[in-house]
Scaffold this active site. Structure first.
Site, PDB file in Angstrom:
ATOM      1  N   ASP A 442      27.479 -13.902 -97.265  1.00  0.00           N
ATOM      2  CA  ASP A 442      27.226 -13.414 -95.884  1.00  0.00           C
ATOM      3  C   ASP A 442      28.249 -12.301 -95.457  1.00  0.00           C
ATOM      4  O   ASP A 442      29.218 -12.452 -95.707  1.00  0.00           O
ATOM      5  CB  ASP A 442      26.925 -14.617 -94.852  1.00  0.00           C
ATOM      6  CG  ASP A 442      26.663 -14.297 -93.414  1.00  0.00           C
ATOM      7  OD1 ASP A 442      25.571 -14.391 -93.073  1.00  0.00           O
ATOM      8  OD2 ASP A 442      27.764 -13.718 -92.584  1.00  0.00           O
ATOM      9  N   ILE A 443      27.616 -11.117 -94.482  1.00  0.00           N
ATOM     10  CA  ILE A 443      28.213 -10.095 -94.165  1.00  0.00           C
ATOM     11  C   ILE A 443      29.476 -10.555 -93.017  1.00  0.00           C
ATOM     12  O   ILE A 443      28.510 -11.236 -92.075  1.00  0.00           O
ATOM     13  CB  ILE A 443      27.758  -9.030 -93.805  1.00  0.00           C
ATOM     14  CG1 ILE A 443      26.859  -8.396 -94.899  1.00  0.00           C
ATOM     15  CG2 ILE A 443      28.620  -8.005 -93.059  1.00  0.00           C
ATOM     16  CD1 ILE A 443      26.013  -7.278 -94.503  1.00  0.00           C
ATOM     17  N   GLU A 485      21.863 -11.088 -92.524  1.00  0.00           N
ATOM     18  CA  GLU A 485      22.731 -10.346 -93.421  1.00  0.00           C
ATOM     19  C   GLU A 485      23.128 -11.489 -94.429  1.00  0.00           C
ATOM     20  O   GLU A 485      24.193 -11.241 -94.997  1.00  0.00           O
ATOM     21  CB  GLU A 485      23.915 -10.191 -92.525  1.00  0.00           C
ATOM     22  CG  GLU A 485      24.629 -11.604 -91.877  1.00  0.00           C
ATOM     23  CD  GLU A 485      24.207 -12.046 -90.300  1.00  0.00           C
ATOM     24  OE1 GLU A 485      24.718 -12.464 -89.800  1.00  0.00           O
ATOM     25  OE2 GLU A 485      22.862 -11.483 -90.248  1.00  0.00           O
TER      26      GLU A 485
END
Length: 586
Positions: A442-443, A485
């Site tokens: 995940d960003i 994301e």
């Protein structure tokens, strides 16, 4: 009326040109004539009163008949009854048998008379207005076997029909006539065989693919085949021999059906109903109009008008096919190129044959069969067009499937495709008890990036990460955008240590990346969770994903920009749900 005017002008020109012609050239019974003998004979046409054979004979002897400039006499539709005369000389002392062959299958009435030394010897009456069984010889054309006695024999023929007055007259030995018939049989066998094969093939495609396009094409070819079968005389010889009334009207009916089926196929192939609705309505209205007019002519027993309508329709049909193809080609249809080429060949063939049987251009074996040659090229090119369209449709379906399984922004697999690709591999691993690992990443602080720099900048971050995952993926790894994301990577036959190393390598490469959009530079990091197990029987794919997701959140809770994992399914007494024992690898 216009056609009759053209015919009258044509006859006047011939009369003026050949008014000084001498008697017809005498035919030697001992010779073989390979071509039609139209230029060796003379003819005249009745005006308002029917001539008797005696009157016709005397008129011929007085040089009142005129010569014809071409080997085959062709006087067009609605021609007045014609008398044909020529002389045959036999220098031998015994009679010699010869076949007199009139290669036209649609003449209503044919009366033929033989005079030897000015005395009648034999006469025959035939034509397609009579049952086929009454013909002298069982043949699709009109053929007469006559023994020519020594001396000069005068042959007088009267022909009457509203159909095109086409008289290809051949004079040859019975053996030569039989050989000619055999060669023609082979050629028609080839045409019918190829056409029937295309009909059967496309009908099977219709059954298999449920596409009306192939049904329309097979119907179009079927009507061409039946129409050809009719006007060449094969149908009357083999099928409806005892139905002369059907034979009278079948040719114009089948010509109309051939043209209408062709336009229906064109409308479907070119998708006129959707792309050019006005043109589509015009085509349908035009077909209905000619169908109604044709029905009225048949009900009123007006064969000449019925034939004129049919020939006009076929000529216009060929032109319209080319126009329709050109319109759709200019509109950007790639399949229309083959269609236009096919339509042009069919148009040229139909036009040549129609003009030849109308008597406007010289008729020969080539011009008479031009429509068949054109249709063969038409069928081949349309088959290529259908193949091309089928391939394009399959490619479009394939692309549609790919698009439905691909994330449009990052070009990675979407969640649906991820499951489609992973499940078969998962089942194999389940049977063989292979090690399997899975990464979810995940960003970090992605919402903040969107809020600060906008969604365009955020999209570039996602695209950059998608490209990086594609470059880092090993052969056999399956990557996907999981949502928002979040991204997921399935690692078949991968140990925990290898999976953690791969995750950490990705983390480091992302940390060293900078996204530059409109001079706004952003450095990003990712958090990753790694799940793994050895004995697949103790966990499902969804449970593995859920476990990796828990480690992802553990990585975020512990400060982000890190990889968290734990050995799953081992003999360790540590609970698999315990997040506190997650390992951090910086």
């Amino acid at each position: 009326m216009i056609k009759n005017l053209f015919t009258s002008i044509f006859i006047v020109i011939i009369t003026i040109t050949f008014s000084q012609a001498v008697n017809a050239e005498t035919i030697d019974v001992s010779r073989e004539y390979n071509k039609a003998i139209g230029q060796r004979i003379q003819f005249t046409q009745e005006d308002t009163v029917q001539l008797s054979v005696e009157d016709a004979l005397q008129s011929f002897k007085k040089n009142n008949f005129i010569s014809y400039p071409h080997p085959i006499i062709s006087l067009g539709l609605g021609s007045k009854p014609v008398w044909v005369a020529f002389e045959v000389i036999n220098s031998k002392k015994t009679a010699i048998n010869r076949n007199l062959l009139i290669e036209s299958s649609w003449i209503d009435k044919i009366d033929i008379y033989f005079f030897n030394k000015q005395k009648p010897t034999k006469n025959y009456k035939t034509g397609d207005s009579q049952p086929f069984s009454e013909r002298m010889i069982d043949h699709r054309f009109f053929i007469f076997d006559h023994g020519f006695k020594p001396g000069i024999t005068t042959v007088i023929i009267r022909a009457e029909t509203p159909d095109p007055m086409v008289l290809p007259i051949y004079f040859m030995s019975p053996e030569k006539a039989q050989k000619r018939s055999l060669v023609q049989g082979y050629s028609y066998g080839f045409v019918y065989g190829v056409t029937f094969a295309l009909i059967a093939y496309n009908f099977m495609l219709f059954i298999g693919l449920k596409s009306r396009l192939y049904l329309y094409y097979s119907t179009y070819l079927s009507f061409f085949l039946i129409c050809n079968f009719s006007y060449t005389g094969h149908g009357y010889e083999w099928i409806w021999s005892y139905l002369p009334s059907l034979q009278q009207y079948l040719n114009p009916i089948l010509m109309l059906a051939y043209g209408i089926s062709g336009l229906l196929f064109a409308s479907c192939f070119l998708n006129l109903k959707t792309t050019f609705p006005t043109t589509y309505r015009f085509v349908i209205s035009w077909c209905i109009l000619f169908s109604v007019l044709s029905a009225l002519t048949i009900l009123s027993n007006n064969r000449l008008f019925s034939l004129q309508l049919a020939f006009i329709f076929v000529l216009l049909f060929s032109v319209i096919m080319v126009i329709l193809g050109t319109i759709t080609l200019r509109a950007g249809s790639k399949s229309a190129l083959f269609f236009v080429l096919a339509a042009i060949t069919a148009m040229l063939g139909a036009a040549i044959t129609t003009l030849a049987v109308w008597g406007i251009i010289p008729l020969s074996s080539l011009t008479f069969r031009a429509v068949e040659i054109g249709m063969m090229f038409d069928a081949i090119l349309l088959a290529l067009a259908l193949t091309n369209q089928f391939q394009r449709n399959q490619e479009e379906k394939k692309q549609a499937i790919i698009m439905a399984r691909t994330d449009q922004l990052t070009k990675l697999n979407n969640r649906r495709a991820f499951y489609d690709f992973v499940k078969p591999i998962w089942e194999i691993g389940l049977r063989n008890k292979r090690e399997t690992s899975l990464i979810i990443l995940d960003i970090d602080k992605f919402k903040s990036i969107n809020d600060t720099y906008g969604h365009t900048h955020g999209d570039q971050v996602l695209i950059m990460l998608g490209d990086l995952l594609k470059n880092e993926a090993r052969t056999g790894d399956i990557s996907a955008r999981w949502g928002g994301e979040e991204f997921i990577i399935f690692l078949p036959e991968t140990t925990l240590i290898d999976a953690v190393n791969i995750a950490n390598r990705i983390r480091k490469k992302v940390s060293g990346s900078i996204v530059n959009v409109n001079k706004n530079k952003t450095s990003i990091t990712v958090s990753l969770g790694v799940a793994h197990h050895i004995d697949i029987n103790h966990i499902t794919l969804d449970e593995l994903i859920i476990t990796a997701d828990r480690y992802l959140y553990a990585a975020k809770e512990q400060g982000r920009d890190q990889v968290c994992s734990k050995l799953l399914g081992s003999t360790s007494s540590t609970s698999t749900d315990s997040i506190n024992s997650a390992s951090k690898i910086s």
